[in-house]
Structures are given as C-alpha cells and as structure tokens.
Design an enzyme around this catalytic site. Sequence first.
Site, mmCIF file in Angstrom:
data_model
loop_
_atom_site.group_PDB
_atom_site.id
_atom_site.type_symbol
_atom_site.label_atom_id
_atom_site.label_comp_id
_atom_site.label_asym_id
_atom_site.label_seq_id
_atom_site.Cartn_x
_atom_site.Cartn_y
_atom_site.Cartn_z
ATOM 1 N N CYS A 82 -11.736 6.299 3.192
ATOM 2 C CA CYS A 82 -11.962 6.329 2.187
ATOM 3 C C CYS A 82 -13.670 5.139 1.920
ATOM 4 C CB CYS A 82 -11.318 6.112 0.746
ATOM 5 S SG CYS A 82 -11.792 4.399 -0.042
ATOM 6 N N GLU A 83 -14.935 5.710 1.490
ATOM 7 C CA GLU A 83 -15.748 4.751 1.665
ATOM 8 C C GLU A 83 -16.180 4.749 0.657
ATOM 9 O OE1 GLU A 83 -19.025 8.241 1.895
ATOM 10 O OE2 GLU A 83 -19.113 8.364 -0.095
ATOM 11 N N HIS A 84 -15.383 4.709 -0.576
ATOM 12 C CA HIS A 84 -15.416 3.725 -1.944
ATOM 13 C C HIS A 84 -14.902 2.380 -1.423
ATOM 14 C CE1 HIS A 84 -16.050 8.055 -3.589
ATOM 15 N NE2 HIS A 84 -17.400 6.763 -3.641
ATOM 16 N N HIS A 85 -13.712 2.805 -0.817
ATOM 17 C CA HIS A 85 -13.165 1.206 -0.379
ATOM 18 C C HIS A 85 -12.780 0.441 0.650
ATOM 19 C CE1 HIS A 85 -11.986 3.150 -4.957
ATOM 20 N NE2 HIS A 85 -12.485 1.676 -4.887
ATOM 21 N N GLN A 124 -12.534 12.889 0.687
ATOM 22 C CA GLN A 124 -11.767 14.163 1.238
ATOM 23 C C GLN A 124 -12.405 15.257 0.715
ATOM 24 O OE1 GLN A 124 -7.232 13.319 -0.122
ATOM 25 N NE2 GLN A 124 -7.057 15.612 -0.222
ATOM 26 N N HIS A 152 -4.080 8.273 -0.655
ATOM 27 C CA HIS A 152 -5.794 7.747 -0.089
ATOM 28 C C HIS A 152 -5.130 5.828 -0.252
ATOM 29 C CE1 HIS A 152 -8.305 10.411 -1.414
ATOM 30 N NE2 HIS A 152 -7.734 11.085 -0.470
ATOM 31 N N CYS A 154 -6.303 2.985 -1.340
ATOM 32 C CA CYS A 154 -6.592 2.597 -2.633
ATOM 33 C C CYS A 154 -6.757 3.189 -3.755
ATOM 34 C CB CYS A 154 -8.596 2.571 -2.317
ATOM 35 S SG CYS A 154 -9.425 4.530 -2.273
#
Length: 189
Positions: A82-85, A124, A152, A154
């Site tokens: 995931c690009e956020h975490h 996703q 995920h 995260c």
Amino acid sequence: MDTKKIEEHVLGILEAIGEDPNREGLRETPARVARMLEEVLEGTAYSNHEIAEMFGKTFTEESIKDSENAVVIKDITVFSYCEHHLALMYDMHVNVAYVPHGRVLGLSKIARICDMAAKRLQLQERLGRDIAEIISEAAGTTDVGVMIRGCHSCMTARGIKNVSANTVTATYIGAFRDNAELKQLVKFD
Ligand SMILES: [Zn+2]
C-alpha cells in the site's frame, strides 16, 4: 531502481529506530531490503502500456467475440504494497473476465499481468483499474471486469487491528458496466 540509495536510507531508518545497524543480524539488512524492493516493486519501472506489450501475445479466434464467450480466470494470487504505509497487502485474490473481440490472451499472461501491476506501490482500487486497462489493451477488447479481495497489513497488524478485514474492490469497463450477468462472472463465491 537506485538500490545503493535504498541501502543508505534503510541504514538511516535502522539508526533512527534506535537499532545498532552493525549487529550481526542487521549488518546485511540494508542490502537485503534493497534487493527485495527491487524484486517486489519491479512493476514500477513499466507503464501499463509497456506491461500490455510485454505480455500481450494473443491468439486470433475470430469465432469468439460475444459475451457468451467471456474468458474468466479466478483466484489469481498476488502481493502488493500500500502506498500510504508501504505495508504489505496479502492474501490478495484477483478475478478477471473479458469479452474477446476476435483475439484471446494466453491464460498465463493474464496472471503475469496481474502480478506485474501489483508489484508497485498501490491502492487496491487502482490495481483493479491498472489490470483492466492492461488487459483491455493487450487483448484488444473494451470489455473487462476485475474484482480483487485482499488483506492490508496496515489494517490487520496495526491501527484498528481488524485481523479478518477483507477489502473487496471491483472495476468494470465497457460492457461490464451495465450487464449484471457479466458482473456475476468476476464475483467471489
Ligand atoms: Zn495502508
């Protein structure tokens, strides 16, 4: 990918979290992480168009060109981040269906397309769109449906720690948009 730079920064992270980067277990870690990221984020180096060309070998099948003959492949497994975490997305299953317009893709190529598109920092929802776009170009069709189910880390291993949370996303283009029977094809059982 600049693996030397990754090594430097991973070393910095190890120091920043209060570790001793020179202890035995960590000495090779920056280099190992760099090699791992090079492998698991391989798809970053390619555009959707390039992936479509890479795996776009098709077979001409003039007779197969209506929704009765949709090609369906279910439960392709992929991993992504995931690009956020920068957290692992795992237990990911991808269902893909498309309506051929006179050309069919090799079945293993569909799995390879999903794998390569997942090897990027992703969301996703965007992964589903990427796969649909690549399949559309590679197979020369406007009609593609993609459904993804995944966990995920995260969300499961930190934060709200909902261990069993699954995220399901769907992407429909062309004829899949308003055809319930086609949509049904990519549903999880
Ligand atoms: Zn995340």
